[in-house]
Write a protein that holds these residues in place. Sequence first.
Motif, PDB file in Angstrom:
ATOM      1  N   LEU A   1      -4.355   2.475   6.774  1.00  0.00           N
ATOM      2  CA  LEU A   1      -4.040   1.044   6.754  1.00  0.00           C
ATOM      3  C   LEU A   1      -4.932   0.265   7.708  1.00  0.00           C
ATOM      4  O   LEU A   1      -5.413  -0.819   7.369  1.00  0.00           O
TER       5      LEU A   1
ATOM      6  N   ARG B   1      -1.015   5.053   8.098  1.00  0.00           N
ATOM      7  CA  ARG B   1      -0.606   5.469   6.745  1.00  0.00           C
ATOM      8  C   ARG B   1      -1.798   5.377   5.808  1.00  0.00           C
ATOM      9  O   ARG B   1      -2.504   4.371   5.783  1.00  0.00           O
ATOM     10  N   GLU B   2      -1.979   6.414   5.005  1.00  0.00           N
ATOM     11  CA  GLU B   2      -3.209   6.573   4.231  1.00  0.00           C
ATOM     12  C   GLU B   2      -2.955   6.360   2.739  1.00  0.00           C
ATOM     13  O   GLU B   2      -2.019   6.919   2.177  1.00  0.00           O
ATOM     14  N   THR B   3      -3.766   5.529   2.131  1.00  0.00           N
ATOM     15  CA  THR B   3      -3.701   5.292   0.690  1.00  0.00           C
ATOM     16  C   THR B   3      -5.078   5.567   0.108  1.00  0.00           C
ATOM     17  O   THR B   3      -6.065   4.953   0.539  1.00  0.00           O
ATOM     18  N   ASP B   4      -5.159   6.454  -0.851  1.00  0.00           N
ATOM     19  CA  ASP B   4      -6.444   6.794  -1.470  1.00  0.00           C
ATOM     20  C   ASP B   4      -7.492   7.110  -0.405  1.00  0.00           C
ATOM     21  O   ASP B   4      -8.639   6.640  -0.485  1.00  0.00           O
TER      22      ASP B   4
ATOM     23  N   GLN C   1       5.316   6.212  -1.520  1.00  0.00           N
ATOM     24  CA  GLN C   1       6.178   5.239  -0.842  1.00  0.00           C
ATOM     25  C   GLN C   1       5.349   4.057  -0.348  1.00  0.00           C
ATOM     26  O   GLN C   1       4.372   4.241   0.390  1.00  0.00           O
ATOM     27  N   LYS C   2       5.743   2.874  -0.743  1.00  0.00           N
ATOM     28  CA  LYS C   2       5.023   1.685  -0.272  1.00  0.00           C
ATOM     29  C   LYS C   2       5.309   1.418   1.202  1.00  0.00           C
ATOM     30  O   LYS C   2       6.373   1.792   1.713  1.00  0.00           O
TER      31      LYS C   2
ATOM     32  N   ARG D   1       0.851  -1.204   0.000  1.00  0.00           N
ATOM     33  CA  ARG D   1       0.000   0.000   0.000  1.00  0.00           C
ATOM     34  C   ARG D   1       0.884   1.250   0.000  1.00  0.00           C
ATOM     35  O   ARG D   1       1.833   1.353   0.760  1.00  0.00           O
ATOM     36  N   GLU D   2       0.518   2.173  -0.869  1.00  0.00           N
ATOM     37  CA  GLU D   2       1.391   3.309  -1.162  1.00  0.00           C
ATOM     38  C   GLU D   2       0.846   4.606  -0.569  1.00  0.00           C
ATOM     39  O   GLU D   2      -0.337   4.903  -0.722  1.00  0.00           O
ATOM     40  N   THR D   3       1.687   5.323   0.129  1.00  0.00           N
ATOM     41  CA  THR D   3       1.334   6.631   0.676  1.00  0.00           C
ATOM     42  C   THR D   3       2.369   7.644   0.194  1.00  0.00           C
ATOM     43  O   THR D   3       3.573   7.451   0.428  1.00  0.00           O
TER      44      THR D   3
END
Lengths: 314, 314
Positions: free
Chosen positions: B188, B181-184, A186-187, A181-183
């Motif tokens: 997480l 940590r935030e993705t889209d 950065q994964k 998962r990328e933020t």
Amino acid sequence: MNHYTDRLHAAIADRKTPALVGLDPRLDQLPESVVAAARSRTATETDAAASAFDEFCSRIIDVVAPLVPAVKPQAAFFEQYGPAGCQALQNVIRKARNAGLIVICDAKRGDIGSTAEAYASAYLAGADPDAAIWAADALTVNPYLGKDTLEPFVKVAIERGAGLYVLVRTSNPGAATFQDRETDGQKLYRCVGDVVESFNVESTGACGYGPIGAVVGATYPAELTELRAAMPRTPLLVPGFGSQGAGASEVAGGFDAKGLGALINSSRGINFAWRNARYSEQFAPEEWEQAVEAATKDMIKELADSTPAGVLQS
Amino acid sequence: MNHYTDRLHAAIADRKTPALVGLDPRLDQLPESVVAAARSRTATETDAAASAFDEFCSRIIDVVAPLVPAVKPQAAFFEQYGPAGCQALQNVIRKARNAGLIVICDAKRGDIGSTAEAYASAYLAGADPDAAIWAADALTVNPYLGKDTLEPFVKVAIERGAGLYVLVRTSNPGAATFQDRETDGQKLYRCVGDVVESFNVESTGACGYGPIGAVVGATYPAELTELRAAMPRTPLLVPGFGSQGAGASEVAGGFDAKGLGALINSSRGINFAWRNARYSEQFAPEEWEQAVEAATKDMIKELADSTPAGVLQS
């Protein structure tokens, strides 16, 4: 010498290979003779399994101790047989240390605060086997709970000359679910990797590496190469060689130019070599230790022929 | 009744409280009389510690079994004393089950493939205590390795009427390092929560919850409320009450309208109540079990007065 990675690299240089033998005993895969003997000296099936694991792993240790720098017992298989299995794990760790091997206990522990301290204190013996009841040189740990939960492990590791291997990019097919998962570009695994690398900045040994390692699967060679570059002070533990499908070319990216900085693990491919078509014609079941020896030597040769680790032998 | 959360909710309804007593024995905190007696019947300090843990936890179980639905032994403290400590853990789990308590083994295990199967098979006894050597009703597990590594645990849990509690948002100060940590737009921990909730869709029990739970710390009440809403089929295990600083108002968001769906854990605040200023004037050290009882009853009352869990008592 009281720094984990200095001790590890000395052992790698001495054996001239980064091959790590995993100890993954499974009752239904053990040599029948070992199980039968264990049953004859114990009263219950649980005690027999634990005794068989002890015997099987001890005999593997006798075979591989002159050949490789380190072994990695997998705690889960021992815990399956309760306190008797735990006793076998303790015996196997001691046996391996007495044989001059570095022992990485693969227990993937992780918890908060004083609970993390309890695990660290119990498993991380480091340079002195008597410093912890489980007597391991190093332990695998899980980072999910946060950086603060790794710190008690890091503290004990530095104090005792022990090592850690933090799960960064694991070898399983579904490793990407959370780790990729990328933020902000950065994964997650890179973020974990940065934390691990940061622990090594002030605890670098003479070899140029710190004592806090990372688990990075050989089944993802691009990520392995990426992480080797991103974590120049971090020793890697690379599972996935052999029965999980990766070969010597897939692990090449894990090494530095000197052929150091990574241990390559094979468990089932070595433990149960005589059940493998590659060795079963050459060795009878009762010659299982010879098959273990042949498989270990073949792994060492494959790593030497196809990876920068070959420089160790030149 | 063979569904974990149905069994759990029946126990919660019977005791009329969602209070969960953690069993976190620490040698330097134990009553001196318990430690002295253990030393007198054992030959080594390790065996004495293990024996003291067994005795101490057994006596807590005797006190709390009529009062609460469940206990949560913390594996780390037992593992500190090697195989003898592991034997004490096994004894304590058995003792608690025999006393009619639901037992959640807090070991935070997690590994890949057949290794995950080994852990699941060893710890998740579920409805039948004889189905696994560690005899637990439920186990805490770590999701970092990926969804596929949770599946072997989920499979065994469903088969055996056992439960899991997956770490989602933990109670420690640094929980945010990776979990936030935030993705889209999705953090997480919410992503992990979605995976956990998905496991429960096809395994929902009569109570409306599935057997796959989530650990969500009381120290983050906003996230607890958010996750209760986002995971309507997921039972929660909420640590952080008491010595970690959260009170009854902080855990209120963990419950559904019936006061179900969450267990609230207190460990040190109950285990070592007689060392706490709140009870130390009222109870002498040798009255430590009465202090444990008073602290448990006080926790039950606080939860009843200040949270929707109070509906259980109406």
